[in-house]
Motif scaffolding. Structure first.
Motif, PDB file in Angstrom:
ATOM      1  N   ILE A  56       0.873  -1.178   0.000  1.00 60.57           N
ATOM      2  CA  ILE A  56       0.000   0.000   0.000  1.00 60.57           C
ATOM      3  C   ILE A  56       0.911   1.229   0.000  1.00 60.57           C
ATOM      4  CG2 ILE A  56      -1.645   1.351   1.350  1.00 60.57           C
ATOM      5  CD1 ILE A  56      -2.772  -1.284   2.430  1.00 60.57           C
ATOM      6  N   GLY A  57       0.748   2.086  -0.983  1.00 59.96           N
ATOM      7  CA  GLY A  57       1.614   3.251  -1.111  1.00 59.96           C
ATOM      8  C   GLY A  57       2.790   2.943  -2.022  1.00 59.96           C
ATOM      9  N   MET A  58       2.983   3.795  -3.045  1.00 59.49           N
ATOM     10  CA  MET A  58       4.025   3.556  -4.054  1.00 59.49           C
ATOM     11  C   MET A  58       4.763   4.833  -4.394  1.00 59.49           C
ATOM     12  SD  MET A  58       1.806   1.129  -6.615  1.00 59.49           S
ATOM     13  CE  MET A  58       0.239   1.907  -6.172  1.00 59.49           C
ATOM     14  N   ARG A  59       5.974   4.667  -4.865  1.00 56.25           N
ATOM     15  CA  ARG A  59       6.717   5.803  -5.385  1.00 56.25           C
ATOM     16  C   ARG A  59       6.218   6.119  -6.798  1.00 56.25           C
ATOM     17  NH1 ARG A  59      10.032   6.841  -1.502  1.00 56.25           N
ATOM     18  NH2 ARG A  59      11.277   5.284  -0.401  1.00 56.25           N
ATOM     19  N   ALA A 119       3.349  -9.782 -10.721  1.00 50.66           N
ATOM     20  CA  ALA A 119       2.267 -10.739 -10.498  1.00 50.66           C
ATOM     21  C   ALA A 119       1.246 -10.237  -9.475  1.00 50.66           C
ATOM     22  CB  ALA A 119       2.836 -12.081 -10.047  1.00 50.66           C
ATOM     23  N   ILE A 120       1.677  -9.371  -8.558  1.00 54.21           N
ATOM     24  CA  ILE A 120       0.744  -8.882  -7.543  1.00 54.21           C
ATOM     25  C   ILE A 120       0.163  -7.504  -7.893  1.00 54.21           C
ATOM     26  CG2 ILE A 120       1.793 -10.226  -5.685  1.00 54.21           C
ATOM     27  CD1 ILE A 120       3.202  -7.690  -4.741  1.00 54.21           C
ATOM     28  N   THR A 121       0.502  -6.978  -9.079  1.00 53.58           N
ATOM     29  CA  THR A 121      -0.003  -5.638  -9.418  1.00 53.58           C
ATOM     30  C   THR A 121      -1.525  -5.552  -9.547  1.00 53.58           C
ATOM     31  OG1 THR A 121       0.476  -6.006 -11.781  1.00 53.58           O
ATOM     32  CG2 THR A 121       2.145  -4.841 -10.485  1.00 53.58           C
ATOM     33  N   PRO A 122      -2.241  -6.593  -9.991  1.00 53.42           N
ATOM     34  CA  PRO A 122      -3.708  -6.453  -9.998  1.00 53.42           C
ATOM     35  C   PRO A 122      -4.270  -6.164  -8.601  1.00 53.42           C
ATOM     36  CG  PRO A 122      -3.071  -8.292 -11.381  1.00 53.42           C
ATOM     37  CD  PRO A 122      -1.833  -7.857 -10.657  1.00 53.42           C
ATOM     38  N   LYS A 123      -3.716  -6.816  -7.583  1.00 52.49           N
ATOM     39  CA  LYS A 123      -4.169  -6.579  -6.215  1.00 52.49           C
ATOM     40  C   LYS A 123      -3.709  -5.203  -5.725  1.00 52.49           C
ATOM     41  CE  LYS A 123      -6.244 -10.543  -5.279  1.00 52.49           C
ATOM     42  NZ  LYS A 123      -6.225 -11.200  -6.591  1.00 52.49           N
ATOM     43  N   ILE A 124      -2.491  -4.794  -6.112  1.00 53.03           N
ATOM     44  CA  ILE A 124      -2.008  -3.456  -5.745  1.00 53.03           C
ATOM     45  C   ILE A 124      -2.937  -2.398  -6.327  1.00 53.03           C
ATOM     46  CG2 ILE A 124      -0.145  -1.783  -6.080  1.00 53.03           C
ATOM     47  CD1 ILE A 124       1.838  -4.078  -6.008  1.00 53.03           C
ATOM     48  N   ARG A 125      -3.332  -2.559  -7.594  1.00 51.89           N
ATOM     49  CA  ARG A 125      -4.235  -1.591  -8.239  1.00 51.89           C
ATOM     50  C   ARG A 125      -5.562  -1.510  -7.502  1.00 51.89           C
ATOM     51  NH1 ARG A 125      -2.370  -3.873 -13.112  1.00 51.89           N
ATOM     52  NH2 ARG A 125      -4.269  -5.102 -13.370  1.00 51.89           N
ATOM     53  N   GLU A 126      -6.116  -2.662  -7.159  1.00 55.54           N
ATOM     54  CA  GLU A 126      -7.406  -2.671  -6.467  1.00 55.54           C
ATOM     55  C   GLU A 126      -7.360  -1.851  -5.183  1.00 55.54           C
ATOM     56  OE1 GLU A 126     -10.106  -6.010  -5.897  1.00 55.54           O
ATOM     57  OE2 GLU A 126      -8.636  -7.231  -6.971  1.00 55.54           O
ATOM     58  N   LEU A 127      -6.333  -2.109  -4.372  1.00 58.08           N
ATOM     59  CA  LEU A 127      -6.235  -1.389  -3.106  1.00 58.08           C
ATOM     60  C   LEU A 127      -5.942   0.086  -3.318  1.00 58.08           C
ATOM     61  CD1 LEU A 127      -4.345  -3.727  -0.611  1.00 58.08           C
ATOM     62  CD2 LEU A 127      -6.765  -3.133  -0.646  1.00 58.08           C
ATOM     63  N   ASP A 128      -5.083   0.394  -4.291  1.00 60.64           N
ATOM     64  CA  ASP A 128      -4.739   1.789  -4.538  1.00 60.64           C
ATOM     65  C   ASP A 128      -5.970   2.592  -4.943  1.00 60.64           C
ATOM     66  OD1 ASP A 128      -2.512   3.726  -4.696  1.00 60.64           O
ATOM     67  OD2 ASP A 128      -3.068   3.847  -6.809  1.00 60.64           O
ATOM     68  N   GLU A 129      -6.784   2.025  -5.814  1.00 59.69           N
ATOM     69  CA  GLU A 129      -8.002   2.704  -6.244  1.00 59.69           C
ATOM     70  C   GLU A 129      -8.992   2.845  -5.088  1.00 59.69           C
ATOM     71  OE1 GLU A 129      -9.261   0.284  -9.474  1.00 59.69           O
ATOM     72  OE2 GLU A 129      -7.634   0.932 -10.807  1.00 59.69           O
ATOM     73  N   LEU A 130      -9.015   1.863  -4.203  1.00 56.37           N
ATOM     74  CA  LEU A 130      -9.925   1.903  -3.062  1.00 56.37           C
ATOM     75  C   LEU A 130      -9.515   2.964  -2.042  1.00 56.37           C
ATOM     76  CD1 LEU A 130     -12.347   0.411  -1.625  1.00 56.37           C
ATOM     77  CD2 LEU A 130     -10.608  -0.989  -0.493  1.00 56.37           C
ATOM     78  N   LEU A 131      -8.207   3.154  -1.876  1.00 56.62           N
ATOM     79  CA  LEU A 131      -7.711   3.986  -0.793  1.00 56.62           C
ATOM     80  C   LEU A 131      -7.477   5.444  -1.154  1.00 56.62           C
ATOM     81  CD1 LEU A 131      -5.083   1.561   0.796  1.00 56.62           C
ATOM     82  CD2 LEU A 131      -7.352   2.111   1.647  1.00 56.62           C
ATOM     83  N   ARG A 132      -7.237   5.736  -2.399  1.00 59.48           N
ATOM     84  CA  ARG A 132      -6.898   7.113  -2.759  1.00 59.48           C
ATOM     85  C   ARG A 132      -8.028   8.073  -2.398  1.00 59.48           C
ATOM     86  NH1 ARG A 132      -4.523   7.247  -8.771  1.00 59.48           N
ATOM     87  NH2 ARG A 132      -5.441   5.171  -8.947  1.00 59.48           N
ATOM     88  N   ASP A 133      -7.664   9.162  -1.787  1.00 58.20           N
ATOM     89  CA  ASP A 133      -8.607  10.231  -1.429  1.00 58.20           C
ATOM     90  C   ASP A 133      -9.712   9.770  -0.491  1.00 58.20           C
ATOM     91  OD1 ASP A 133      -7.245  12.016  -3.132  1.00 58.20           O
ATOM     92  OD2 ASP A 133      -8.370  11.253  -4.850  1.00 58.20           O
ATOM     93  N   ASN A 134      -9.389   8.815   0.378  1.00 63.47           N
ATOM     94  CA  ASN A 134     -10.398   8.373   1.349  1.00 63.47           C
ATOM     95  C   ASN A 134      -9.710   8.168   2.695  1.00 63.47           C
ATOM     96  OD1 ASN A 134     -12.236   6.696   2.936  1.00 63.47           O
ATOM     97  ND2 ASN A 134     -13.441   6.585   1.051  1.00 63.47           N
ATOM     98  N   ASP A 135      -9.752   9.185   3.540  1.00 62.51           N
ATOM     99  CA  ASP A 135      -9.032   9.137   4.808  1.00 62.51           C
ATOM    100  C   ASP A 135      -9.539   8.032   5.723  1.00 62.51           C
ATOM    101  OD1 ASP A 135      -7.461  11.239   4.027  1.00 62.51           O
ATOM    102  OD2 ASP A 135      -8.656  12.777   5.041  1.00 62.51           O
ATOM    103  N   ARG A 235       5.109   9.005   3.404  1.00 59.73           N
ATOM    104  CA  ARG A 235       3.860   8.982   2.640  1.00 59.73           C
ATOM    105  C   ARG A 235       4.163   9.176   1.161  1.00 59.73           C
ATOM    106  NH1 ARG A 235      -1.095   9.717   5.534  1.00 59.73           N
ATOM    107  NH2 ARG A 235      -0.728   9.846   7.778  1.00 59.73           N
ATOM    108  N   ASP A 236       3.326   8.566   0.330  1.00 58.57           N
ATOM    109  CA  ASP A 236       3.540   8.725  -1.106  1.00 58.57           C
ATOM    110  C   ASP A 236       2.842   9.990  -1.599  1.00 58.57           C
ATOM    111  OD1 ASP A 236       0.827   8.161  -1.440  1.00 58.57           O
ATOM    112  OD2 ASP A 236       1.146   6.225  -2.404  1.00 58.57           O
ATOM    113  N   GLN A 237       2.833  10.189  -2.900  1.00 51.22           N
ATOM    114  CA  GLN A 237       2.274  11.409  -3.475  1.00 51.22           C
ATOM    115  C   GLN A 237       0.790  11.548  -3.208  1.00 51.22           C
ATOM    116  OE1 GLN A 237       3.803  12.803  -7.370  1.00 51.22           O
ATOM    117  NE2 GLN A 237       1.674  12.755  -8.066  1.00 51.22           N
ATOM    118  N   GLU A 238       0.109  10.441  -2.990  1.00 49.40           N
ATOM    119  CA  GLU A 238      -1.321  10.465  -2.686  1.00 49.40           C
ATOM    120  C   GLU A 238      -1.593  10.564  -1.185  1.00 49.40           C
ATOM    121  OE1 GLU A 238      -3.605  10.608  -5.001  1.00 49.40           O
ATOM    122  OE2 GLU A 238      -2.195  10.387  -6.668  1.00 49.40           O
TER     123      GLU A 238
END
Length: 249
Positions: A56-59, A119-135, A235-238
């Motif tokens: 969770i959280g990426m450069r 191989a784990i990027t589909p799961k990374i994408r799912e969580l990233d989309e879920l978490l962005r801009d949602n405190d 923290r990352d850019q988001e």
């Protein structure tokens, strides 16, 4: 009677979705399977803590490892450090094909992208989309790592046995670590196994289940206060924390 609103959830990614082991203040509640991260959240948004074994959280434009990954590898060396995969930059994680993701990683950084990380990027994408801009979600859904949890439950010593090379010894070693916090965890594992066998076309291995239990036990009040690698996460850019959460009995 078990709570219908579990407070603590440990989540491991499986080939067909997400495996969630759920605890309340009295201990193990149940195990659930979710096809999408959205379903996982909507069914558990009342939880106090949801620990997930996915980055969770990426450069954005640097191949430098996240501080939490560096500290986790140091903690787990010399045997278990390879379980901490390099995390792709966000734009590479958004690409579906390995070729395009690898190209994006190489265009934007001075590094490349391995197949295990992709191989784990589909799961990374799912969580990233879920978490962005949602405190609210960012405070509840947090990254952890099973081998870090097992290590801390084991008094700071990494697991000796490989789950792939020595599966039987590895299983019981990790059960022993879990029992330092939850003396009834073996009964709970058996109950969860019975549930999984009732699922249609289950894609959940013993390793998936054991890892989800490690995160759930860590999240629960059977352990001490939650701590992080590093102690003060970046923290990352988001504005998403880049951390690995753990606890000790």
């Amino acid at each position: 009677m078990a709570s219908t609103n579990p407070r603590y959830v440990g989540v491991d990614a499986a080939p067909d979705g997400w495996i969630a082991v759920r605890y309340d203040q009295d201990g193990y509640v149940d195990v659930k399977r979710y096809g999408e991260a959205d379903q996982l959240w909507h069914d558990n948004e009342g939880a106090e803590t949801i620990l997930v074994d996915i980055p969770i959280g990426m450069r954005e434009a640097s191949a430098d490892p996240r501080e939490c990954d560096t500290e986790a590898r140091d903690l787990l060396s010399p045997e278990r450090h390879s379980s901490v995969f390099p995390v792709p930059i966000r734009s590479a994680a958004m690409e579906e094909s390995y070729e395009e993701a690898k190209l994006k990683q190489e265009e934007c950084t001075d590094g490349s992208l391995g197949t295990q990380s992709h191989a784990i990027t589909p799961k990374i994408r799912e969580l990233d989309e879920l978490l962005r801009d949602n405190d609210t979600r960012n405070e509840t859904i947090r990254e952890s790592h099973p081998e870090v949890c097992f290590c801390k439950l084991n008094g700071g010593d990494p697991m000796q046995f490989s789950k792939t090379g020595q599966p039987a010894a590895a299983f019981w070693e990790r059960v022993d670590a879990l029992e330092t916090a939850d003396s009834s965890v073996l009964d709970s594992l058996e109950d969860a196994g019975d549930t999984i066998r009732e699922w249609d076309s289950p894609e959940c291995s013993n390793d998936d289940l054991l890892d989800a239990f490690a995160l759930a036990v860590t999240a629960s009040d059977l352990t001490g206060q939650l701590r992080t690698l590093p102690n003060e996460p970046e923290r990352d850019q988001e504005e998403i924390r880049m951390e690995i959460v753990y606890a000790e009995p």
